[in-house]
Scaffold this active site. Structure first.
Site, mmCIF file in Angstrom:
data_model
loop_
_atom_site.group_PDB
_atom_site.id
_atom_site.type_symbol
_atom_site.label_atom_id
_atom_site.label_comp_id
_atom_site.label_asym_id
_atom_site.label_seq_id
_atom_site.Cartn_x
_atom_site.Cartn_y
_atom_site.Cartn_z
ATOM 1 C CD GLU A 7 -2.976 -1.145 2.206
ATOM 2 O OE1 GLU A 7 -3.013 -0.181 2.996
ATOM 3 O OE2 GLU A 7 -3.860 -2.015 2.146
ATOM 4 C CD GLU A 17 -1.161 -1.120 6.355
ATOM 5 O OE1 GLU A 17 -0.773 -1.235 7.529
ATOM 6 O OE2 GLU A 17 -2.364 -1.160 6.032
ATOM 7 C CG PHE A 44 -21.962 5.881 9.083
ATOM 8 C CD1 PHE A 44 -22.246 5.166 7.931
ATOM 9 C CD2 PHE A 44 -21.858 7.266 9.002
ATOM 10 C CE1 PHE A 44 -22.411 5.809 6.718
ATOM 11 C CE2 PHE A 44 -22.032 7.922 7.786
ATOM 12 C CZ PHE A 44 -22.309 7.185 6.641
#
Length: 218
Positions: free
Chosen positions: A72, A84, A144
């Site tokens: 990443e 990472e 959420f």
């Protein structure tokens, strides 16, 4: 501040062969959790794409990595920076499967059995654009918050080979528990263009029917 999350899917066997299967853009996130992923990454020039792929392959090769993994990066529009490496198959792997035609789970099993990769970097082709939406059992109207309870109705959109795919482990009448991650399904689409993929995703999201728990679909 304007960084984008761009990751490279890599694959390596036990015979020293390491390749990459292009990139995915995972910049659309909420609370550092990916929500929408797509491949190829929009607005990424060919030189950066090639350099990012080469860097990911070099990193995996340097540590003797075997199997599927993801390197990443953060990309600011000019340079990319290592973030990472995820040493596993990721939630968004179907996006890569859609554009390459490769079954990553099958390839992992073959590599684990000691087989050589059946393809080289030059053999891997990218076709069209793929996009994934994570369907989460959470209530957008309540910040959420996770939504738990019984799935009174669960009707995913019709799957179309090579165009619309649904990966899930839930079923109508099943219980959505508070003890697990809120993601209950993944909706993946493919198109010859980004516009076509977005259109298919919109249609598929509209066709999804879930009752009994709240979701982030709307």
């Amino acid at each position: 501040e304007k960084g984008r999350h761009v990751e490279i899917q890599v694959f390596a066997d036990t015979h020293g062969e390491t390749v990459h299967l292009f990139e995915r853009d995972c910049s659309l996130q909420r609370r550092h959790q990916k929500v929408i992923e797509e491949a190829p990454a929009p607005g990424l020039d060919a030189a950066t794409r090639q350099a990012m792929g080469a860097a990911a392959v070099a990193a995996a090769h340097a540590v003797g990595y075997v199997g599927a993994g993801t390197v990443e990066f953060l990309y600011d529009g000019r340079e990319f920076y290592f973030l990472e490496m995820n040493t596993r198959l990721q939630v968004e792997h179907p996006v890569t499967e859609m554009i390459t035609g490769l079954d990553l789970v099958e390839q992992m099993i073959r590599v684990a059995a000691g087989e050589k990769l059946a393809f080289t970097q030059a053999d891997i082709r990218r076709d069209g654009l793929a996009m994934e939406c994570r369907i989460n059992a959470e209530d957008p109207r309540r910040g959420f918050l996770p939504s738990i309870g019984r799935l009174v109705r669960y009707r995913p959109p019709e799957e179309i080979a090579g165009a619309v795919r649904v990966d899930t482990g839930v079923y109508e009448g099943g219980e959505i528990s508070m003890y697990y991650d809120s993601m209950i399904a993944k909706l993946i689409v493919h198109g010859t263009s980004r516009e076509q993929a977005i259109g298919r995703m919109r249609d598929a999201l509209n066709a999804f029917v879930i009752r009994g728990v709240s979701t982030n679909i709307r």
